[in-house]
Every structure is written in structure tokens, then in C-alpha cells.
Write an enzyme that holds these catalytic residues in place. Structure first.
Site, mmCIF file in Angstrom:
data_model
loop_
_atom_site.group_PDB
_atom_site.id
_atom_site.type_symbol
_atom_site.label_atom_id
_atom_site.label_comp_id
_atom_site.label_asym_id
_atom_site.label_seq_id
_atom_site.Cartn_x
_atom_site.Cartn_y
_atom_site.Cartn_z
ATOM 1 N N HIS A 12 72.866 31.470 -59.835
ATOM 2 C CA HIS A 12 73.599 30.817 -58.621
ATOM 3 C C HIS A 12 75.007 31.760 -58.573
ATOM 4 O O HIS A 12 75.756 31.954 -59.270
ATOM 5 C CB HIS A 12 74.205 29.600 -59.127
ATOM 6 C CG HIS A 12 75.243 28.632 -58.291
ATOM 7 N ND1 HIS A 12 76.436 28.394 -58.888
ATOM 8 C CD2 HIS A 12 75.111 28.165 -57.185
ATOM 9 C CE1 HIS A 12 76.715 27.742 -57.766
ATOM 10 N NE2 HIS A 12 76.085 27.482 -56.539
ATOM 11 N N GLU A 39 71.253 33.464 -55.815
ATOM 12 C CA GLU A 39 71.763 32.667 -54.748
ATOM 13 C C GLU A 39 72.911 33.169 -54.439
ATOM 14 O O GLU A 39 74.048 33.744 -55.207
ATOM 15 C CB GLU A 39 71.912 31.381 -55.196
ATOM 16 C CG GLU A 39 72.142 30.404 -54.105
ATOM 17 C CD GLU A 39 73.507 29.862 -53.901
ATOM 18 O OE1 GLU A 39 73.888 29.171 -53.007
ATOM 19 O OE2 GLU A 39 74.417 30.407 -54.551
ATOM 20 N N ASP A 41 76.292 32.824 -51.152
ATOM 21 C CA ASP A 41 76.623 32.035 -50.059
ATOM 22 C C ASP A 41 77.459 33.336 -48.993
ATOM 23 O O ASP A 41 78.061 34.272 -49.175
ATOM 24 C CB ASP A 41 78.207 31.544 -50.308
ATOM 25 C CG ASP A 41 77.676 30.302 -51.685
ATOM 26 O OD1 ASP A 41 77.103 29.620 -51.356
ATOM 27 O OD2 ASP A 41 78.247 30.699 -52.436
ATOM 28 N N HIS A 54 82.140 31.826 -51.330
ATOM 29 C CA HIS A 54 81.761 30.529 -51.259
ATOM 30 C C HIS A 54 82.731 29.838 -50.613
ATOM 31 O O HIS A 54 82.284 28.837 -49.613
ATOM 32 C CB HIS A 54 81.632 30.161 -52.819
ATOM 33 C CG HIS A 54 81.265 28.651 -52.754
ATOM 34 N ND1 HIS A 54 82.392 27.720 -52.872
ATOM 35 C CD2 HIS A 54 80.206 27.843 -52.996
ATOM 36 C CE1 HIS A 54 81.791 26.487 -52.899
ATOM 37 N NE2 HIS A 54 80.472 26.671 -52.824
ATOM 38 N N GLU A 113 72.375 31.417 -48.730
ATOM 39 C CA GLU A 113 73.002 30.128 -48.416
ATOM 40 C C GLU A 113 74.073 30.266 -46.977
ATOM 41 O O GLU A 113 74.847 30.848 -47.102
ATOM 42 C CB GLU A 113 73.667 29.336 -49.253
ATOM 43 C CG GLU A 113 74.103 27.995 -48.866
ATOM 44 C CD GLU A 113 75.086 26.916 -49.694
ATOM 45 O OE1 GLU A 113 75.114 27.369 -51.129
ATOM 46 O OE2 GLU A 113 75.633 26.154 -49.192
#
Ligand code: G3P
Ligand code: MG
Length: 247
Positions: A12, A39, A41, A54, A113
Site C-alpha cells: 500500500h 498500490e 495514488d 495520496h 488508484e
């Protein structure tokens, strides 16, 4: 009954337990730690560059202040995105998505994401699709978003890209975890880890959808998710998670 297979381990924001989140250092560390993927952002800068970060502002993770959507990339790239985490990472920059693709594309799964929550009708999805196609990474990249419109846009533009529907914890995510969520194209449900149930996994698998919960590091929770047969776990410490899952 046979135990379900060990879920894939997705780091993450990279290996964010041990390196500054959403930096190349954190992504490389995840790869070295044996993660099955990362993952990250992504959102648009003021001059429409695909910046990996993020928060809507740079305040928490860098030495600067201000909104990402009001700063051109020339200003964003001057910021230090490592020193706040630890002096050892001083000099880390906010990466562009293309830099992540160049460094690690094709080596493992990259779960992007789509984080245009402040600007849900911007061109983020279209730009990420084009970049992913240009790098030949359609098969090793997966998109996810709490904004399901992004999934519809992505599917229209690139039918092969894998899509994950992110849902908020508890009641806030109930509608999208139910029938309404199925109105949007998806290959996976990405629920908050505490919301995962045996019937959720069973129903999703019957539909051919994966269940990929976020963000889980707690050993008991990881063991529970493994027993339930989830497909991936999104965690901050991939090496530790793998040890627990394999135990
Ligand atoms: O994609 C899973 C997780 O990253 C969603 O929440 O706020 O950490 O981006 P957040
Ligand atoms: Mg995220």
C-alpha cells in the site's frame, strides 16, 4: 476442506511501513521485499501531469505547502518527499506515474488508484489509460477508485484493463458493496478489510470477481482474510504480511 491459496500481497503506497509513501524508494523496496505488487495514488497537477501522491495537498508528506491541483509539476518536483519520513530518505521526490512505470512497469502488479475525488470530471482516467497503453502495461496494471465513474470511463477506453471498485468502511460503503456497485464495470471488489465476510467472498467469486481488501497489517486480520479466501491483501509491510499469511 482444503485451505484457500495464499492471497497476493500488494504494498500500500509502496512499502510504506519502512519508506516514505508513494515514492520510488517505497515502490522499489516493495519489489525487493517480494511483494506481488504495489498500490499507489495518482492525481493531476495544475498543468495536468500525473502525480503520485495520496493527499490533496503536499503538506503532510513533503517540505512544502499547497494544493496539488494548484501547483505545476515544476514546483512539485522541487519538493522533498522523503525527509519527513526519515532523514535517510532525504531527496526523494514526488514521482510522476510515468517514472513509476519506467522503473517498475511489468515487474509486478501496479494498482493505480484514480484519486480525482476533488475533480471527478477531470481527464485523469483518460490520461492514465493512455499512459498505461503507451507503456504496454495494460496486462500488469489494475485501476481502482472510490469514484465508480472512473471505472466506466476506463472500461470504455481500454476494455482489457482490470478494475477494482473501492468501497468505504462500514455504512458509508454499504451502497456500493451492494447491488448499486454492480452497475459499474469491475473485476474486483476492494472493500475495507473489516467489512469482508464469507458470503461477500463467496458471492463475488461466483460472479467471477476478486475480493482485494485494504489496508491490513494486523496478524489476526490477515489470517482471517486468508481463511476467507480473499485474492489479494493491500498492506503497508509486504514482507511481514507474507510471513503471517504463510504461517
Ligand atoms: O486502494 C486502497 C487504499 O489505498 C484506499 O485508501 O486512502 O489509502 O488511498 P487510501
Ligand atoms: Mg490508495
Amino acid at each position: 476442506m482444503e485451505k484457500p491459496p495464499i492471497p497476493l500481497v500488494i504494498a500500500h503506497r509502496g512499502c510504506s511501513a519502512h519508506a516514505p509513501e508513494n515514492t520510488l524508494a517505497a515502490f522499489r523496496m516493495a519489489h525487493e521485499a517480494g511483494a506481488d505488487g504495489i498500490e499507489l495514488d495518482v492525481m493531476l497537477s495544475a498543468d495536468d501531469r500525473l502525480v503520485v501522491i495520496h493527499d490533496a495537498t503536499v503538506d503532510r508528506t513533503t517540505n512544502g505547502n499547497g494544493r496539488v491541483d494548484r501547483m505545476p509539476y515544476a514546483a512539485l518536483r522541487e519538493l522533498d518527499a522523503g525527509a519527513k519520513f526519515s532523514e535517510a530518505f532525504q531527496g526523494e521526490r514526488l514521482p510522476l506515474l510515468e517514472q513509476v512505470y519506467e522503473a517498475l512497469g511489468g515487474k509486478f502488479l501496479i494498482n493505480v488508484e484514480l484519486k480525482n475525488y476533488a475533480h471527478p470530471f477531470d481527464q485523469l482516467t483518460q490520461k492514465v489509460v493512455r499512459l498505461t497503453q503507451a507503456h504496454g502495461l495494460v496486462d500488469s496494471v489494475m485501476f481502482s477508485s472510490f469514484n465508480p465513474l472512473n471505472l466506466s470511463r476506463a472500461r470504455r477506453l481500454e476494455p482489457r484493463i482490470r478494475l477494482g471498485l473501492l468501497t468505504f468502511p462500514g455504512n458509508a460503503g454499504r451502497v456500493l458493496r451492494g447491488k448499486v456497485g454492480l452497475m459499474f464495470p469491475q473485476d474486483a471488489l476492494h472493500p475495507y478489510f473489516e467489512d469482508v465476510t464469507a458470503s461477500m467472498v463467496e458471492v463475488a467469486h461466483k460472479r467471477g470477481h476478486q475480493v482485494n481488501p485494504w489496508t491490513v497489517d494486523d496478524p489476526a486480520a490477515l489470517k482471517r482474510l486468508r481463511e476467507l479466501g480473499v485474492d489479494m491483501v493491500i498492506c503497508n509491510d509486504p514482507a511481514a504480511a507474507r510471513l503471517i499469511l504463510e504461517g
